[in-house]
Scaffold this active site. Structure first.
Site, PDB file in Angstrom:
ATOM      1  N   ARG A  91     -38.011  -2.675   2.764  1.00 53.35           N
ATOM      2  CA  ARG A  91     -36.886  -3.558   3.084  1.00 53.35           C
ATOM      3  C   ARG A  91     -35.761  -2.789   3.786  1.00 53.35           C
ATOM      4  O   ARG A  91     -35.130  -3.288   4.695  1.00 53.35           O
ATOM      5  CB  ARG A  91     -36.369  -4.182   1.780  1.00 53.35           C
ATOM      6  CG  ARG A  91     -35.450  -5.361   1.954  1.00 53.35           C
ATOM      7  CD  ARG A  91     -34.801  -5.777   0.622  1.00 53.35           C
ATOM      8  NE  ARG A  91     -35.644  -5.586  -0.526  1.00 53.35           N
ATOM      9  CZ  ARG A  91     -36.437  -6.512  -1.054  1.00 53.35           C
ATOM     10  NH1 ARG A  91     -36.503  -7.700  -0.504  1.00 53.35           N
ATOM     11  NH2 ARG A  91     -37.150  -6.243  -2.135  1.00 53.35           N
ATOM     12  N   TYR A  92     -35.483  -1.569   3.312  1.00 52.58           N
ATOM     13  CA  TYR A  92     -34.416  -0.735   3.875  1.00 52.58           C
ATOM     14  C   TYR A  92     -35.071   0.427   4.625  1.00 52.58           C
ATOM     15  O   TYR A  92     -36.137   0.909   4.216  1.00 52.58           O
ATOM     16  CB  TYR A  92     -33.531  -0.176   2.755  1.00 52.58           C
ATOM     17  CG  TYR A  92     -32.935  -1.242   1.858  1.00 52.58           C
ATOM     18  CD1 TYR A  92     -31.832  -1.986   2.271  1.00 52.58           C
ATOM     19  CD2 TYR A  92     -33.479  -1.507   0.603  1.00 52.58           C
ATOM     20  CE1 TYR A  92     -31.282  -2.958   1.446  1.00 52.58           C
ATOM     21  CE2 TYR A  92     -32.941  -2.484  -0.219  1.00 52.58           C
ATOM     22  CZ  TYR A  92     -31.843  -3.205   0.198  1.00 52.58           C
ATOM     23  OH  TYR A  92     -31.310  -4.172  -0.619  1.00 52.58           O
ATOM     24  N   ARG A  95     -36.165   3.876   2.528  1.00 49.48           N
ATOM     25  CA  ARG A  95     -36.870   3.851   1.247  1.00 49.48           C
ATOM     26  C   ARG A  95     -37.869   2.705   1.174  1.00 49.48           C
ATOM     27  O   ARG A  95     -37.721   1.710   1.883  1.00 49.48           O
ATOM     28  CB  ARG A  95     -35.896   3.783   0.075  1.00 49.48           C
ATOM     29  CG  ARG A  95     -34.890   2.656   0.159  1.00 49.48           C
ATOM     30  CD  ARG A  95     -33.634   3.062  -0.639  1.00 49.48           C
ATOM     31  NE  ARG A  95     -32.639   2.014  -0.720  1.00 49.48           N
ATOM     32  CZ  ARG A  95     -31.714   1.798   0.208  1.00 49.48           C
ATOM     33  NH1 ARG A  95     -31.665   2.524   1.295  1.00 49.48           N
ATOM     34  NH2 ARG A  95     -30.829   0.839   0.055  1.00 49.48           N
ATOM     35  N   CYS A 104     -46.813  -5.024 -17.421  1.00 51.91           N
ATOM     36  CA  CYS A 104     -45.591  -4.610 -18.116  1.00 51.91           C
ATOM     37  C   CYS A 104     -45.887  -4.470 -19.605  1.00 51.91           C
ATOM     38  O   CYS A 104     -46.811  -5.095 -20.119  1.00 51.91           O
ATOM     39  CB  CYS A 104     -44.481  -5.642 -17.949  1.00 51.91           C
ATOM     40  SG  CYS A 104     -43.956  -5.844 -16.259  1.00 51.91           S
ATOM     41  N   CYS A 108     -40.319 -10.106 -19.763  1.00 51.18           N
ATOM     42  CA  CYS A 108     -38.955 -10.574 -19.971  1.00 51.18           C
ATOM     43  C   CYS A 108     -38.859 -12.010 -19.462  1.00 51.18           C
ATOM     44  O   CYS A 108     -39.381 -12.329 -18.390  1.00 51.18           O
ATOM     45  CB  CYS A 108     -37.983  -9.680 -19.211  1.00 51.18           C
ATOM     46  SG  CYS A 108     -38.263  -7.922 -19.544  1.00 51.18           S
ATOM     47  N   CYS A 111     -37.414 -12.530 -15.794  1.00 48.68           N
ATOM     48  CA  CYS A 111     -37.875 -11.588 -14.765  1.00 48.68           C
ATOM     49  C   CYS A 111     -37.927 -12.227 -13.373  1.00 48.68           C
ATOM     50  O   CYS A 111     -38.457 -13.321 -13.199  1.00 48.68           O
ATOM     51  CB  CYS A 111     -39.266 -11.088 -15.130  1.00 48.68           C
ATOM     52  SG  CYS A 111     -39.960 -10.017 -13.853  1.00 48.68           S
ATOM     53  N   ARG A 113     -39.701 -11.154 -11.004  1.00 47.39           N
ATOM     54  CA  ARG A 113     -41.083 -11.089 -10.497  1.00 47.39           C
ATOM     55  C   ARG A 113     -42.031 -11.792 -11.466  1.00 47.39           C
ATOM     56  O   ARG A 113     -43.218 -11.471 -11.532  1.00 47.39           O
ATOM     57  CB  ARG A 113     -41.522  -9.631 -10.286  1.00 47.39           C
ATOM     58  CG  ARG A 113     -40.736  -8.913  -9.213  1.00 47.39           C
ATOM     59  CD  ARG A 113     -41.432  -7.656  -8.716  1.00 47.39           C
ATOM     60  NE  ARG A 113     -40.681  -7.069  -7.632  1.00 47.39           N
ATOM     61  CZ  ARG A 113     -40.015  -5.912  -7.690  1.00 47.39           C
ATOM     62  NH1 ARG A 113     -40.035  -5.188  -8.793  1.00 47.39           N
ATOM     63  NH2 ARG A 113     -39.342  -5.462  -6.658  1.00 47.39           N
ATOM     64  N   ASP A 271     -31.306 -13.431 -10.710  1.00 46.55           N
ATOM     65  CA  ASP A 271     -31.943 -13.993  -9.517  1.00 46.55           C
ATOM     66  C   ASP A 271     -32.404 -15.426  -9.771  1.00 46.55           C
ATOM     67  O   ASP A 271     -32.505 -15.877 -10.909  1.00 46.55           O
ATOM     68  CB  ASP A 271     -33.146 -13.117  -9.127  1.00 46.55           C
ATOM     69  CG  ASP A 271     -32.706 -11.735  -8.696  1.00 46.55           C
ATOM     70  OD1 ASP A 271     -31.873 -11.652  -7.778  1.00 46.55           O
ATOM     71  OD2 ASP A 271     -33.175 -10.737  -9.290  1.00 46.55           O
ATOM     72  N   ASP A 308     -28.805  -9.744  -5.223  1.00 44.82           N
ATOM     73  CA  ASP A 308     -29.895  -9.659  -4.256  1.00 44.82           C
ATOM     74  C   ASP A 308     -29.888 -10.976  -3.491  1.00 44.82           C
ATOM     75  O   ASP A 308     -30.123 -12.041  -4.085  1.00 44.82           O
ATOM     76  CB  ASP A 308     -31.239  -9.487  -4.991  1.00 44.82           C
ATOM     77  CG  ASP A 308     -31.879  -8.171  -4.643  1.00 44.82           C
ATOM     78  OD1 ASP A 308     -32.046  -7.902  -3.439  1.00 44.82           O
ATOM     79  OD2 ASP A 308     -32.207  -7.419  -5.584  1.00 44.82           O
ATOM     80  N   LYS A 315     -29.487  -6.222  -1.062  1.00 38.15           N
ATOM     81  CA  LYS A 315     -28.645  -6.241  -2.258  1.00 38.15           C
ATOM     82  C   LYS A 315     -27.230  -5.833  -1.836  1.00 38.15           C
ATOM     83  O   LYS A 315     -27.076  -4.865  -1.094  1.00 38.15           O
ATOM     84  CB  LYS A 315     -29.229  -5.196  -3.214  1.00 38.15           C
ATOM     85  CG  LYS A 315     -28.758  -5.279  -4.621  1.00 38.15           C
ATOM     86  CD  LYS A 315     -29.366  -4.158  -5.440  1.00 38.15           C
ATOM     87  CE  LYS A 315     -30.840  -4.343  -5.716  1.00 38.15           C
ATOM     88  NZ  LYS A 315     -31.666  -3.344  -5.079  1.00 38.15           N
TER      89      LYS A 315
HETATM   90  S1  SF4 Z   1     -38.093  -7.386 -15.889  1.00 42.79           S
HETATM   91 FE1  SF4 Z   1     -40.091  -8.113 -15.134  1.00 42.79          FE
HETATM   92  S2  SF4 Z   1     -41.020  -6.303 -14.193  1.00 42.79           S
HETATM   93 FE2  SF4 Z   1     -39.378  -5.565 -15.528  1.00 42.79          FE
HETATM   94  S3  SF4 Z   1     -40.353  -5.161 -17.522  1.00 42.79           S
HETATM   95 FE3  SF4 Z   1     -39.535  -7.220 -17.614  1.00 42.79          FE
HETATM   96  S4  SF4 Z   1     -41.264  -8.532 -17.011  1.00 42.79           S
HETATM   97 FE4  SF4 Z   1     -41.763  -6.448 -16.329  1.00 42.79          FE
END
Ligand code: SF4
Length: 346
Positions: A91-92, A95, A104, A108, A111, A113, A271, A308, A315
Site C-alpha cells: 500500500r505504501y 513497506r 489466529c 476478536c 476484527c 479482517r 473499522d 484507516d 492510515k
Molecule cells: S484482531 Fe483479527 S487478526 Fe488480530 S488476533 Fe484478533 S482476529 Fe486475529
C-alpha cells in the site's frame, strides 16, 4: 504424578456449546450465536482473564454481530486493492504487509479482517516464493510487516525459515510483526520463538492489546522475555465501545504498557467491518478521549489516534487538532487544558 492422573490441559473455547457450558452465553441465545459462529469464528484461548468484562466484551460473540449495516465492508481497509501477489499487500512505497497465516489464537469480535481470518492456514510455500520474488524486484520496499491472522501462531521453525529467506534480500532494513500472542497466549513466547526472531534484520514487535486486564502476570513475563532479548515493543489498540472507550481505561492501559517497556503506538478508530457497529463510536468522542489523555499522560504513553480510510487509501492521524490559523497569518494553539493561545511563528 503419572500422565494418567495429570489433569487435562485447559483448551480453547471454540463452540457455542463451550460458551454455554462456561456460563459465557445463555442457553436461550444458542440459536442466534450459532448463526454468528457460522459467519465469524469463535476461539477463546485459556490464558485470557475471563473474569474481566473488558476482556469478555472483545472475544465472546454477541447477537449484535448479526446486525450488518450498509456502510460496513468485507475488506474495510482495502487490503485486496493493493495485492500484487497472493499473501502480500503493498500500500505504501517503502513497506509491504506479508499475510503469513490466516490463523489466529483468538478471534476478536471486532476484527477488521474477520471475513478472512481462519479461512486458510499458513501462506503456502509457492505463495511465499512469489512474495519473495516481488520483494526482490521492489528495492523501494525497506520493511516487511508480518501480519495475518497472527504470525506468531507459526512455529519458530517456520518463522526462522521465512526470516532467513527475507534476510537475503539486500534492500530490506527492518521486519515488523503484528501479534496478539504475547497477551493472549504468553506461553507461546518461548526461548525458541525469541531465538527465531534474532537475525540480520532488526525485528520490531507491535502487540495488539485493548484493555489493561490483558496484562496478566504471564503476559508481563512474556513481554519481559522479548525485551530482554532486545526486541523493541510497540502496541496498537482499537478504540471500542463497551471495552475501552473512556479516558480512565485507556490511561490505565497505557500506563501499564510503558511499565512493561511497551511504547503505545496507535489507537485505531474502529473499522467498518461487518457486524461490528455495536463497537463503534463517533470520531468526536475519540478525539475528546485523546484530548483528556494529553493532559494526564506522559508523552511516551501517548499513541497516535488514527483512521484507516475505507477503500485502501491509507492510515491518517485524526486529531484532536491543537493548531488552527487565526486568519491574520498567525495561529491559535490549544493547550492540554483546552485553553486557546495566540502564536506568531514569523
Ligand atoms: S484482531 Fe483479527 S487478526 Fe488480530 S488476533 Fe484478533 S482476529 Fe486475529
Amino acid at each position: 504424578m503419572t500422565d494418567a492422573l495429570r489433569p487435562p490441559a485447559p483448551r480453547a473455547l471454540t463452540t457455542v456449546e463451550d460458551l454455554v457450558r462456561k456460563g459465557l452465553a445463555k442457553a436461550a441465545d444458542r440459536g442466534a450465536l450459532t448463526a454468528v459462529a457460522a459467519a465469524f469464528r469463535i476461539r477463546i484461548p485459556p490464558a485470557l482473564p475471563l473474569d474481566s468484562a473488558g476482556v469478555r466484551a472483545q472475544i465472546v460473540p454477541s447477537s449484535a454481530e448479526l446486525d450488518i449495516r450498509p456502510e460496513e465492508r468485507i475488506d474495510p481497509i482495502g487490503d485486496d486493492a493493493h495485492r500484487p501477489v497472493p499473501g502480500l499487500t503493498h500500500r505504501y512505497p517503502d513497506r509491504a504487509i506479508l499475510h503469513a497465516t490466516q490463523t489466529c489464537e483468538v478471534y476478536c469480535r471486532f476484527c477488521f479482517r474477520r471475513e478472512k481470518v481462519g479461512d486458510t492456514g499458513a501462506l503456502s510455500d509457492a505463495d511465499f516464493a512469489s512474495a519473495l520474488a516481488y520483494l526482490r524486484a521492489s528495492p523501494q520496499i525497506r520493511e516487511v510487516i508480518f501480519t495475518g491472522g497472527d504470525p506468531l501462531t507459526l512455529s519458530p521453525r517456520r518463522l526462522s525459515a521465512m526470516l532467513r529467506a527475507l534476510e537475503a534480500i539486500p534492500a530490506l532494513e527492518v521486519i515488523r510483526f503484528h501479534s496478539r500472542i504475547p497477551v493472549v497466549a504468553p506461553e507461546k513466547v518461548t526461548e525458541a520463538l525469541v531465538a527465531a526472531l534474532d537475525g540480520r534484520l532488526p525485528v520490531w514487535l507491535v502487540i495488539h492489546i485493548n484493555h489493561p486486564d490483558e496484562i496478566t502476570p504471564e503476559a508481563a513475563a512474556a513481554l519481559r522475555r522479548l525485551t530482554r532479548a532486545g526486541i523493541p515493543l510497540l502496541s496498537q489498540t482499537v478504540l471500542l465501545k463497551g471495552v475501552n472507550a473512556d479516558a480512565d481505561t485507556l490511561e490505565a492501559l497505557f500506563r501499564k504498557l510503558i511499565a512493561q517497556r511497551v511504547k503505545p503506538y496507535y489507537l485505531h478508530h474502529p473499522d467498518l467491518a461487518k457486524g461490528t457497529g455495536h463497537f463503534r463510536l463517533p470520531l468526536a468522542e475519540g478525539q475528546a478521549i485523546m484530548a483528556a489523555l494529553r493532559g494526564r499522560l506522559s508523552g511516551i504513553a501517548q499513541p497516535t489516534y488514527v483512521l484507516d480510510i475505507p477503500g485502501g487509501h491509507g492510515k491518517v492521524p485524526v486529531g484532536p487538532d491543537y493548531l488552527e490559523p487565526d486568519g491574520q497569518g498567525g495561529w491559535i494553539v490549544t493547550d492540554p487544558n483546552r485553553n486557546r493561545h495566540s502564536y506568531k511563528d514569523l
